[in-house]
Scaffold this motif. Structure first.
Motif, PDB file in Angstrom:
ATOM      1  N   GLY A   1       0.843  -1.250   0.052  1.00 49.61           N
ATOM      2  CA  GLY A   1       0.106   0.155  -0.045  1.00 49.61           C
ATOM      3  C   GLY A   1       0.721   1.227  -0.003  1.00 49.61           C
ATOM      4  O   GLY A   1       0.412   2.241   0.452  1.00 49.61           O
TER       5      GLY A   1
ATOM      6  N   TYR B   1      -0.837   4.594  -1.320  1.00 49.07           N
ATOM      7  CA  TYR B   1      -1.711   5.235  -0.582  1.00 49.07           C
ATOM      8  C   TYR B   1      -1.253   5.938   0.667  1.00 49.07           C
ATOM      9  O   TYR B   1      -2.237   6.576   1.315  1.00 49.07           O
ATOM     10  CB  TYR B   1      -3.036   4.046  -0.009  1.00 49.07           C
ATOM     11  CG  TYR B   1      -3.362   3.325  -1.338  1.00 49.07           C
ATOM     12  CD1 TYR B   1      -4.030   3.958  -2.425  1.00 49.07           C
ATOM     13  CD2 TYR B   1      -3.083   1.871  -1.520  1.00 49.07           C
ATOM     14  CE1 TYR B   1      -4.495   3.291  -3.599  1.00 49.07           C
ATOM     15  CE2 TYR B   1      -3.675   1.348  -2.569  1.00 49.07           C
ATOM     16  CZ  TYR B   1      -4.176   2.009  -3.789  1.00 49.07           C
ATOM     17  OH  TYR B   1      -4.684   1.284  -4.735  1.00 49.07           O
TER      18      TYR B   1
ATOM     19  N   GLU C   1      -6.761   1.606  -0.639  1.00 50.07           N
ATOM     20  CA  GLU C   1      -7.366   2.683  -1.283  1.00 50.07           C
ATOM     21  C   GLU C   1      -8.460   3.192  -0.742  1.00 50.07           C
ATOM     22  O   GLU C   1      -8.733   4.247  -0.187  1.00 50.07           O
ATOM     23  CB  GLU C   1      -7.699   2.381  -2.539  1.00 50.07           C
ATOM     24  CG  GLU C   1      -8.444   3.556  -3.695  1.00 50.07           C
ATOM     25  CD  GLU C   1      -8.677   3.000  -5.066  1.00 50.07           C
ATOM     26  OE1 GLU C   1      -9.259   4.006  -5.552  1.00 50.07           O
ATOM     27  OE2 GLU C   1      -8.337   1.975  -5.437  1.00 50.07           O
TER      28      GLU C   1
ATOM     29  N   ALA D   1      -8.007   4.552   2.894  1.00 47.90           N
ATOM     30  CA  ALA D   1      -7.636   6.094   2.599  1.00 47.90           C
ATOM     31  C   ALA D   1      -8.864   6.972   2.572  1.00 47.90           C
ATOM     32  O   ALA D   1      -9.207   8.088   2.934  1.00 47.90           O
ATOM     33  CB  ALA D   1      -6.727   6.354   1.632  1.00 47.90           C
TER      34      ALA D   1
END
Length: 235
Positions: free
Chosen positions: A62, A65, A206, A209
């Motif tokens: 990740g 992100y 994603e 976030a």
């Protein structure tokens, strides 16, 4: 006749006792180590009266992100705890340094995301120490909190962590965002029944976030302070 009956009763009693003993050994072997034996040395939450909660991000992926997550945390003026996977940090040095530079707490998530409960004492130490040394060399930060990958730990894990001056950290709420890529569901799991002392597990995805601003706004509305894990636990 009576003597035969007494012998039979005695024999049956001995056999029953043997069955009980064997069963106990099978189901509860001597010297067996379970999580329950050491759970009082592991942190699952802080004091409910503290008014503090913590978002804890376990990081083995990740990277794309994380900048957005950091910007959101900055916009609310709060700090979180990022438990760093060593092999991830080795490949994403700049992102690791950015997390540290923004003032967030760094924790240890092992080097290779192994099932720590299946490792020997020495192998547990190796996983923790290898990650510790790498993060220290790359970001200049000491760490003292260890989050076992997948929440898997044994007495060896806890003993290894404590021998390296680490505390083992679990969680009280799990967003399961690594599996369920749904911002609405992540928000719900991060906020339902939230109270002081809660440690909320997340990952940099994603959808996490996307949900994060609403989660932080909810905490603020409820009068809860988003803090690092160390602050929430009073360490």
């Amino acid at each position: 006749m009576m003597r035969s009956v007494k012998v039979a009763v005695f024999t049956n009693a001995v056999l029953l006792l043997l069955v009980v003993v064997v069963g106990a050994v099978c189901f509860f072997p001597l010297g067996a180590v379970t999580a329950g034996n050491v759970s009082d040395r592991v942190y699952y939450r802080g004091d409910a009266e503290s008014g503090k909660v913590s978002l804890m991000f376990n990081v083995y992926g990740g990277a794309d992100y994380i900048p957005g997550i950091l910007d959101t945390l900055d916009s609310f003026g709060v700090k979180a705890t990022f438990f760093i996977g060593g092999c991830w940090a080795d490949d994403h040095t700049q992102t690791l340094r950015e997390i540290a530079a923004r003032g967030h707490e760094l924790g240890n998530h092992g080097y290779f995301h192994k099932d720590q409960d299946k490792l020997s004492l020495s192998a547990n130490k190796e996983e923790i120490l290898r990650c510790h040394d790498l993060v220290k060399s790359l970001a200049g930060k000491e760490m003292g909190l260890f989050a076992p990958p997948s929440g898997a730990y044994s007495e060896n894990t806890v003993n290894a962590a404590e021998s390296l001056a680490y505390k083992v950290i679990m969680w009280s709420k799990d967003t399961i965002d690594w599996r369920d890529h749904d911002a609405t569901l992540i928000f719900s799991r991060a906020t339902a029944g939230i109270e002081g002392g809660d440690l909320v597990l997340m990952h940099p995805t994603e959808e996490t976030a996307e949900a994060l601003p609403s989660v932080l706004a909810f905490y603020k509305e409820k009068g809860l302070a988003q803090c690092t894990v160390s602050e929430t636990l009073g360490l």
